[in-house]
Write a protein that holds these residues in place. Structure first.
Motif, PDB file in Angstrom:
ATOM      1  N   GLN A  86       0.813  -1.204   0.000  1.00  9.43           N
ATOM      2  CA  GLN A  86       0.000   0.000   0.000  1.00  9.43           C
ATOM      3  C   GLN A  86       0.855   1.267   0.000  1.00  9.43           C
ATOM      4  N   TYR A  87       1.945   1.261   0.762  1.00 13.26           N
ATOM      5  CA  TYR A  87       2.749   2.475   0.923  1.00 13.26           C
ATOM      6  C   TYR A  87       4.074   2.420   0.159  1.00 13.26           C
ATOM      7  N   ARG A  88       4.294   1.328  -0.570  1.00 14.04           N
ATOM      8  CA  ARG A  88       5.498   1.188  -1.403  1.00 14.04           C
ATOM      9  C   ARG A  88       6.774   1.390  -0.574  1.00 14.04           C
ATOM     10  N   VAL A  89       6.862   0.653   0.510  1.00 11.81           N
ATOM     11  CA  VAL A  89       8.034   0.693   1.388  1.00 11.81           C
ATOM     12  C   VAL A  89       8.582  -0.725   1.516  1.00 11.81           C
ATOM     13  N   THR A  90       9.756  -0.842   2.115  1.00  2.85           N
ATOM     14  CA  THR A  90      10.364  -2.151   2.345  1.00  2.85           C
ATOM     15  C   THR A  90      10.510  -2.380   3.840  1.00  2.85           C
ATOM     16  N   SER A  91      10.536  -3.641   4.238  1.00  4.67           N
ATOM     17  CA  SER A  91      10.721  -3.986   5.647  1.00  4.67           C
ATOM     18  C   SER A  91      12.207  -4.179   5.920  1.00  4.67           C
ATOM     19  N   LEU A  92      12.651  -3.611   7.052  1.00  7.54           N
ATOM     20  CA  LEU A  92      14.070  -3.687   7.408  1.00  7.54           C
ATOM     21  C   LEU A  92      14.355  -4.771   8.427  1.00  7.54           C
ATOM     22  N   GLY A  93      13.415  -5.067   9.276  1.00  2.00           N
ATOM     23  CA  GLY A  93      13.643  -6.072  10.308  1.00  2.00           C
ATOM     24  C   GLY A  93      12.490  -6.082  11.293  1.00  2.00           C
ATOM     25  N   ARG A  94      12.438  -7.126  12.091  1.00  4.21           N
ATOM     26  CA  ARG A  94      11.338  -7.329  13.020  1.00  4.21           C
ATOM     27  C   ARG A  94      11.817  -7.202  14.457  1.00  4.21           C
ATOM     28  N   ILE A  95      11.000  -6.576  15.282  1.00  5.16           N
ATOM     29  CA  ILE A  95      11.284  -6.437  16.708  1.00  5.16           C
ATOM     30  C   ILE A  95      10.384  -7.413  17.439  1.00  5.16           C
ATOM     31  N   ASP A  96      10.925  -8.574  17.765  1.00  6.99           N
ATOM     32  CA  ASP A  96      10.105  -9.627  18.364  1.00  6.99           C
ATOM     33  C   ASP A  96       9.852  -9.427  19.848  1.00  6.99           C
ATOM     34  N   SER A  97      10.586  -8.525  20.485  1.00  4.41           N
ATOM     35  CA  SER A  97      10.413  -8.344  21.924  1.00  4.41           C
ATOM     36  C   SER A  97       9.288  -7.380  22.257  1.00  4.41           C
ATOM     37  N   ILE A  98       8.682  -6.775  21.256  1.00  5.10           N
ATOM     38  CA  ILE A  98       7.555  -5.878  21.479  1.00  5.10           C
ATOM     39  C   ILE A  98       6.356  -6.419  20.719  1.00  5.10           C
ATOM     40  N   ALA A  99       5.253  -6.589  21.418  1.00  2.00           N
ATOM     41  CA  ALA A  99       4.033  -7.067  20.780  1.00  2.00           C
ATOM     42  C   ALA A  99       2.964  -6.000  20.874  1.00  2.00           C
ATOM     43  N   GLU A 100       2.375  -5.661  19.730  1.00  3.80           N
ATOM     44  CA  GLU A 100       1.215  -4.770  19.729  1.00  3.80           C
ATOM     45  C   GLU A 100      -0.027  -5.628  19.886  1.00  3.80           C
ATOM     46  N   GLN A 101      -0.825  -5.328  20.881  1.00  2.24           N
ATOM     47  CA  GLN A 101      -2.021  -6.108  21.173  1.00  2.24           C
ATOM     48  C   GLN A 101      -3.260  -5.292  20.849  1.00  2.24           C
ATOM     49  N   LEU A 102      -4.308  -5.981  20.437  1.00  2.00           N
ATOM     50  CA  LEU A 102      -5.587  -5.337  20.210  1.00  2.00           C
ATOM     51  C   LEU A 102      -6.655  -6.056  21.010  1.00  2.00           C
ATOM     52  N   PHE A 103      -7.532  -5.260  21.623  1.00  2.00           N
ATOM     53  CA  PHE A 103      -8.595  -5.793  22.466  1.00  2.00           C
ATOM     54  C   PHE A 103      -9.952  -5.344  21.952  1.00  2.00           C
ATOM     55  N   ALA A 104     -10.910  -6.242  22.091  1.00  3.83           N
ATOM     56  CA  ALA A 104     -12.310  -5.869  21.934  1.00  3.83           C
ATOM     57  C   ALA A 104     -12.866  -5.678  23.336  1.00  3.83           C
ATOM     58  N   ILE A 105     -13.344  -4.489  23.635  1.00  4.63           N
ATOM     59  CA  ILE A 105     -13.910  -4.189  24.946  1.00  4.63           C
ATOM     60  C   ILE A 105     -15.418  -4.120  24.791  1.00  4.63           C
ATOM     61  N   THR A 106     -16.124  -4.941  25.559  1.00  5.96           N
ATOM     62  CA  THR A 106     -17.580  -5.005  25.465  1.00  5.96           C
ATOM     63  C   THR A 106     -18.179  -5.005  26.862  1.00  5.96           C
ATOM     64  N   THR A 107     -19.492  -4.874  26.918  1.00  7.60           N
ATOM     65  CA  THR A 107     -20.194  -4.985  28.201  1.00  7.60           C
ATOM     66  C   THR A 107     -20.635  -6.421  28.446  1.00  7.60           C
TER      67      THR A 107
END
Length: 339
Positions: free
Chosen positions: A258-279
């Motif tokens: 989508q952005y026409r960029v390249t990946s340089l490397g991965r940071i495995d010690s940091i995880a981005e988490q996503l939550f669904a918050i509901t009632t």
């Protein structure tokens, strides 16, 4: 005062709009005498005169003009009500209101929420974006069915809700080809980041402090040239070659294309988490169930399988402490109710 007779009010409204009782009678299929009698009853109920005779015609009094304004609004709202009922009857769509914290990457949010539009039962999607606290307030009064956030609901909020982990992904560093060519050619990842221009996520983004701690632990000093609350805007600057940036590994292929960029490397010690918050403790809304399944099987499932395939050793770094003193590496918190 007696309750307002809306039938009489409509007769008055038609007479005022048509300008004569005879013309109103033709529209309403009533005799002029019947309409005159109904208007007299309305005048008696309101205690004011609505019309006065001017020659052979009628003219609104000051009170009549004021009441006509109210009548216009009343019958306009009535028409809107009928239109809304007809639309609801015609579509029979299930409303689904989801709040998306502005710290959540928009490309990830789209991949998560979009499948809700393809359920057997038609869904009318309502998306709201904003700060997490504001969205949780809307959730508390049931104006939202779910909130997607990059962190669990804060424990100090007086909102009863449940955190459902949708998934987690390591981070990948990206850069435009024109910028990558200017980096030190003999350095490998992550040493190449030292002194490189970098675009940081905003302070409200959960991974921001972890990323800064990771730089410190690696003794890296990238040149911070911008901070962005909006992830799409950050990537646009990254696409222009203004700086390197991070995004979830789960969408690495999408970001590169989508952005026409390249990946340089991965940071495995940091995880981005996503939550669904509901009632709800247990997910029952069909759209929320679909989102949870897509997150587990497709969006974050691909990233997990990729990590297992290469042994999870791609640029793995020591875990560093997060803002709250807990490990900033990928953890999977229990789904538990919060007060």
């Amino acid at each position: 005062m007696a309750a307002l007779n809306y039938k009489h009010l409509r007769y008055f409204w038609v007479v005022a709009k048509s300008g004569a009782i005879a013309r109103a009678g033709e529209q309403l299929h009533l005799t002029p005498q019947s309409i005159s009698g109904q208007i007299r009853e309305l005048e008696e109920a309101l205690g004011v005169a609505l019309f006065r005779r001017v020659g052979r015609g009628l003219e609104l009094t000051d009170s009549g003009r004021r009441i006509l304004g109210y009548a216009e609004e009343i019958f306009a709202l009535g028409d809107e009500l009928l239109d809304a009922v007809r639309d609801q009857t015609a579509t029979k769509s299930l409303p689904f209101a989801v709040g998306i914290a502005d710290s959540v990457p928009k490309s990830v949010a789209h991949r998560l929420v979009e499948p809700a539009l393809h359920l057997p039962e038609p869904v009318r999607l309502i998306c709201r974006e904003g700060r997490l606290t504001a969205l949780l307030a809307e959730l508390a009064i049931h104006r939202l069915d779910m909130v997607i956030a990059d962190r669990p609901m804060p424990a100090n909020l007086n909102v009863r809700g449940y955190n459902h982990l949708l998934g987690e992904s390591t981070l990948t560093v990206f850069g435009a080809a024109t910028l990558v060519e200017t980096l030190r050619p003999n350095d490998s990842f992550p040493a190449m980041l030292d002194g490189a221009p970098f675009l940081l996520p905003g302070e409200d983004v959960a991974i921001r402090p972890r990323l800064e701690h990771w730089f410190e632990a690696q003794r890296l000093h990238p040149r911070i040239i911008g901070e962005f609350d909006d992830s799409a805007l950050l990537k646009a600057f990254g696409q222009a070659g203004d700086g390197l940036f991070v995004a979830p590994t789960a969408i690495a292929a999408y970001v590169c294309e989508q952005y026409r960029v390249t990946s340089l490397g991965r940071i495995d010690s940091i995880a981005e988490q996503l939550f669904a918050i509901t009632t709800e403790r247990r997910l029952t809304h069909p759209a929320i169930v679909a989102i949870s399944q897509v997150a587990r099987n497709e969006v974050f499932g691909d990233a997990a399988r990729s990590t297992r395939a290469d042994g999870g050793a791609h640029h793995r770094e020591p875990t560093v402490a997060g803002r709250n003193g807990q490990a900033a590496g990928p953890t999977r918190p229990r789904r538990k109710p919060l007060p």
